[in-house]
Enzyme design. Structure first.
Site, PDB file in Angstrom:
ATOM      1  N   ASP A   7       0.869  -1.175   0.000  1.00 36.18           N
ATOM      2  CA  ASP A   7       0.000   0.000   0.000  1.00 36.18           C
ATOM      3  C   ASP A   7       0.907   1.227   0.000  1.00 36.18           C
ATOM      4  OD1 ASP A   7       0.911   0.317   2.626  1.00 36.18           O
ATOM      5  OD2 ASP A   7      -1.087   0.296   3.521  1.00 36.18           O
ATOM      6  N   CYS A  64       3.222  -2.881   4.116  1.00 36.60           N
ATOM      7  CA  CYS A  64       2.339  -1.763   4.450  1.00 36.60           C
ATOM      8  C   CYS A  64       3.074  -0.931   5.486  1.00 36.60           C
ATOM      9  CB  CYS A  64       0.959  -2.235   4.923  1.00 36.60           C
ATOM     10  SG  CYS A  64       0.890  -3.066   6.518  1.00 36.60           S
ATOM     11  N   THR A  66       3.041  -0.805   8.859  1.00 33.29           N
ATOM     12  CA  THR A  66       3.609  -1.595   9.955  1.00 33.29           C
ATOM     13  C   THR A  66       3.891  -3.037   9.554  1.00 33.29           C
ATOM     14  OG1 THR A  66       1.450  -2.313  10.758  1.00 33.29           O
ATOM     15  CG2 THR A  66       2.356  -0.252  11.701  1.00 33.29           C
ATOM     16  N   HIS A  97      11.240 -23.584   9.268  1.00 33.15           N
ATOM     17  CA  HIS A  97      10.271 -24.250  10.150  1.00 33.15           C
ATOM     18  C   HIS A  97       8.837 -24.157   9.669  1.00 33.15           C
ATOM     19  CE1 HIS A  97      13.062 -24.094  13.902  1.00 33.15           C
ATOM     20  NE2 HIS A  97      13.755 -24.209  12.786  1.00 33.15           N
ATOM     21  N   HIS A 133       8.141 -30.233  11.548  1.00 36.68           N
ATOM     22  CA  HIS A 133       7.624 -29.016  10.932  1.00 36.68           C
ATOM     23  C   HIS A 133       6.528 -29.336   9.919  1.00 36.68           C
ATOM     24  CE1 HIS A 133      10.704 -27.073  13.150  1.00 36.68           C
ATOM     25  NE2 HIS A 133      11.688 -27.526  12.398  1.00 36.68           N
TER      26      HIS A 133
END
Length: 142
Positions: A7, A64, A66, A97, A133
């Site tokens: 964004d 974005c 954050t 993992h 995993h």
């Protein structure tokens, strides 16, 4: 190929990552946004996720402000394992993992130097294929 989207809050960092991918000769598809005008991160999370799920792209990168909103959105899409990483260890561990298929960043959180090192680690680290995993990823997918 790498699908990459952001964004407006991630646009500047996306441009840095695109330049880095070009420099390394890595094919990519930029799904937007294409400037710093306000836009909605879910739109780009979906575009990148769709390309990863269709195998048009091997992996994706989302950015974005954050990294939180775009990674939450991506993880709502079945088959996507998006990891928000702001350090190299997490990028390596999530590939080994979790077999993460999308990497997310916060463009207002991380600088370009560290982000590029994280991209390299994420792209260069294979999944471990450890049965522990695999079992855990299966539980996530189910």
């Amino acid at each position: 190929m790498i699908a990459i989207g952001s964004d407006h809050g991630g646009f500047a960092l996306k441009q840095e990552i695109i330049a880095h991918l070009k420099e390394r000769g890595i094919d990519f598809a930029d799904v937007g946004c294409y400037d710093e005008q306000s836009t909605d991160y879910p739109d780009y999370a979906k575009k990148v996720a769709d390309m990863v799920l269709s195998k048009e792209a091997e992996t994706g990168i989302l950015i974005c402000g954050t990294g939180i909103g775009i990674s939450i959105t991506a993880n709502k899409i079945k088959g996507i394992r998006c990891a928000l990483c702001h350090d190299i260890f997490s990028a390596k561990a999530t590939r080994e993992h979790n077999d993460a298929n999308v990497l997310a960043f916060g463009g207002r959180i991380i600088g370009p130097g560290l982000a590029l090192a994280i991209v390299d680690e994420f792209l260069n680290t294979p999944f471990s294929n450890d049965p522990r995993h695999i079992r855990r990823i299966s539980k996530i997918e189910n």
